[in-house]
Design an enzyme around this catalytic site. Structure first.
Site, PDB file in Angstrom:
ATOM      1  N   LYS A 183      -8.014 -40.334 154.253  1.00  0.00           N
ATOM      2  CA  LYS A 183      -8.915 -40.592 155.378  1.00  0.00           C
ATOM      3  C   LYS A 183      -8.686 -42.003 155.900  1.00  0.00           C
ATOM      4  CE  LYS A 183     -13.967 -40.965 156.140  1.00  0.00           C
ATOM      5  NZ  LYS A 183     -15.286 -40.731 155.523  1.00  0.00           N
TER       6      LYS A 183
ATOM      7  N   LYS B 190      -7.926 -36.915 157.352  1.00  0.00           N
ATOM      8  CA  LYS B 190      -9.170 -37.017 158.114  1.00  0.00           C
ATOM      9  C   LYS B 190      -9.142 -38.276 158.966  1.00  0.00           C
ATOM     10  CE  LYS B 190     -14.196 -37.550 157.716  1.00  0.00           C
ATOM     11  NZ  LYS B 190     -15.400 -37.425 156.847  1.00  0.00           N
TER      12      LYS B 190
ATOM     13  N   ASP C 178     -16.234 -39.025 149.430  1.00  0.00           N
ATOM     14  CA  ASP C 178     -15.277 -39.876 150.138  1.00  0.00           C
ATOM     15  C   ASP C 178     -15.253 -41.257 149.486  1.00  0.00           C
ATOM     16  OD1 ASP C 178     -15.487 -37.615 151.725  1.00  0.00           O
ATOM     17  OD2 ASP C 178     -15.284 -38.726 153.610  1.00  0.00           O
TER      18      ASP C 178
END
Length: 247
Positions: A173, A207, A99
């Protein structure tokens, strides 16, 4: 809804941030990974230095739990070279998902080519290693127009360079959980922002990280089209309770 496979159980505080010892921090990571294995969560999201240990725990438990880690965390202003170096180390330690905090500061300053190059180079490294990349855009630092613009930039880089066949391996995300907001405004996922991300990232998955406080919120996020939910209160949410932490 069986929400467990949407949940990324998360612990990302350093010992200093949590005001605890290094040994206590390591124990928190161990507890998180064990809890994630026991509850069949999708992934445990931890800091890079614990990835090897967590992978050994997963192997010993014969579990399908994925291990994820963060890159360029949490400010996102690391150089692309630094992010690539961090990412390679995480890949070498067999992290399943990486990430990255995108350089949203550069994006806000109009340095679009810098951001495009970062997303391209880091995504390329991850996909070539057959891993999954997620790009954290830090929605609390962005206007709605900037959320849309940065999401579309990531989508375009991925589709133009890696094709729709790789879209499912690159997420957009929402948040790090560490951005300091003013006047008590949320620093995690909101329904409004996630709608913008889902709509503008497709076919890339989305996400929602932080801000999901209970099972009902988690279900609503999934119904919005969110594929994964990052939370430090995964068990509480799965059990139908309320999150005990802000993230």
């Amino acid at each position: 809804m069986d929400i467990n496979q949407y949940l990324d159980a998360t612990y990302l505080k350093t010992a200093k941030q949590a005001n605890i010892s290094e040994d206590q921090t390591k124990q928190k990571v161990i507890d998180l990974v064990n809890e994630a294995i026991e509850n069949n969560f999708k992934l445990a999201m931890i800091r890079p230095e614990y990835v090897s240990m967590a992978n050994q725990m997963v192997k010993n438990a014969a579990s399908t739990l994925l291990i994820g880690t963060v890159i360029g965390f949490h400010e996102g202003t690391y150089s692309t070279a630094e992010k690539l170096e961090e990412a390679q180390k995480a890949i070498d330690d067999n992290a399943d998902e990486l990430d990255f905090v995108v350089n949203y500061t550069a994006f806000k300053e109009g340095k679009i080519n810098l951001v495009k190059a970062e997303v391209f180079k880091c995504t390329k490294l991850v996909l070539e290693a057959n891993k999954t990349a997620k790009w954290i855009i830090e929605i609390a630092a962005l206007t709605n127009d900037e959320i849309v613009g940065l999401t579309q930039l990531i989508r375009a880089v991925v589709l133009d360079n890696f094709g729709e066949e790789n879209a499912s391996k690159v997420f957009v995300k929402s948040s790090t959980g560490f951005f300091v907001t003013e006047e008590g405004k949320p620093n995690g996922a909101t329904f409004e922002a996630m709608e913008l991300i889902v709509e503008n990232a497709k076919p890339l998955p989305a996400k929602a990280a932080g801000g999901v406080r209970n099972y009902e919120d988690a279900v609503k996020m999934v119904n919005l089209g969110v594929t994964r939910i990052g939370t430090s209160s995964a068990k509480e949410i799965a059990d139908g309770g309320n999150a005990k932490e802000a993230y």
